[in-house]
Design an enzyme around this catalytic site. Structure first.
Site, PDB file in Angstrom:
ATOM      1  N   CYS A 107      -2.228  -0.156  -1.463  1.00  0.00           N
ATOM      2  CA  CYS A 107      -1.790   1.018  -0.610  1.00  0.00           C
ATOM      3  C   CYS A 107      -1.429   0.632   0.794  1.00  0.00           C
ATOM      4  O   CYS A 107      -1.671  -0.370   1.315  1.00  0.00           O
ATOM      5  CB  CYS A 107      -3.053   1.950  -0.610  1.00  0.00           C
ATOM      6  SG  CYS A 107      -3.339   2.763  -2.128  1.00  0.00           S
TER       7      CYS A 107
ATOM      8  N   HIS B 259      -0.788   6.487   3.025  1.00  0.00           N
ATOM      9  CA  HIS B 259      -2.075   7.450   3.572  1.00  0.00           C
ATOM     10  C   HIS B 259      -2.878   7.091   4.487  1.00  0.00           C
ATOM     11  O   HIS B 259      -2.642   6.033   5.239  1.00  0.00           O
ATOM     12  CB  HIS B 259      -2.990   7.496   2.432  1.00  0.00           C
ATOM     13  CG  HIS B 259      -3.759   6.272   1.875  1.00  0.00           C
ATOM     14  ND1 HIS B 259      -4.836   5.969   2.626  1.00  0.00           N
ATOM     15  CD2 HIS B 259      -3.565   5.406   1.266  1.00  0.00           C
ATOM     16  CE1 HIS B 259      -5.403   5.122   2.203  1.00  0.00           C
ATOM     17  NE2 HIS B 259      -4.499   4.345   1.373  1.00  0.00           N
TER      18      HIS B 259
END
Length: 229
Positions: free
Chosen positions: A193, A177
């Site tokens: 992440c 992301h």
């Protein structure tokens, strides 16, 4: 069953910590920076929310998006390969080349590796911290699952784009992301992440279709020795 529960807890912690900023060095990078960045790192003004330009003199040249010789010739074109120790993500091309992106990763990211599928992707996604994180951080209660999560936009930990990784049909709770601040690129900026500059998150969103193969390489960092790369 105990091992399964442990792995699920680790994955949940990884997604929850996308918002953290506990910085640790990932790779040994050259001290030089780029004073004049490529135009694609300028301000983005045609999105629902403004994306500021990446400031000059902050990002190491190794971490800027660029075409390089493909270091993974055994992988088919279209595969995304993440190397957490080097803070690189490569998108394999079909002509012996790859597009390389600099990333920020996290401590929990070093604990998960393997093959995954980019199941789906979202523009300006909502961020929903798991209940375990809300229990630790009551200030996040307004963004809980029960309350529908955090609205997209500036301040949302997932930034402009999110790619959702699944393994064997199950959500890994890991995401590729945006929303990585330039000063933290190449560092462990969360407990999980794979974070990109928003400009790069938009770029790979456009290039990678649903169902693309994603490979997260194992880290050489050992439990208890992280931060001493």
């Amino acid at each position: 069953m105990k091992r399964r529960n442990f792995m699920l807890a680790v994955s949940a912690a990884a997604l929850a910590a996308c918002a953290k900023k506990e910085t640790k060095p990932v790779a040994t990078l050259p001290p030089t920076t780029v004073e004049f960045l490529p135009a694609h790192y300028g301000a983005v003004t045609d999105e629902p929310f403004p994306i500021p330009a990446v400031p000059s003199g902050v990002v190491s040249p190794d971490l800027l998006r660029q075409e390089v010789a493909n270091p993974y010739p055994d992988q088919p074109a279209g595969t995304v390969v993440v190397d957490p120790d080097r803070a690189f993500m490569h998108l394999v091309q079909g002509d012996g080349k790859a597009i390389r992106y600099g990333v920020g990763v996290g401590a929990a990211g070093f604990g998960w590796d393997g093959d995954a599928v980019m199941q789906f992707k979202r523009k300006w996604p909502r961020w929903t911290p798991p209940d375990e994180m809300v229990a630790r951080r009551p200030d996040l209660e307004p963004y809980s699952i029960a309350n529908g999560g955090m609205d997209p936009g500036p301040g949302n930990p997932l930034g402009s784009r999110a790619l959702y990784l699944f393994q064997n049909g199950k959500d890994t709770l890991y995401r590729i992301h945006g929303a990585c601040e330039p000063q933290f690129l190449g560092q462990a900026v969360s407990s999980g992440c794979i974070r990109l500059l928003d400009q790069d998150a938009i770029d790979i969103y456009e290039r990678v279709p649903n169902g693309a193969k994603v490979v997260v390489l194992p880290s050489v960092w050992k439990e208890g020795a992280r931060g001493i790369f």
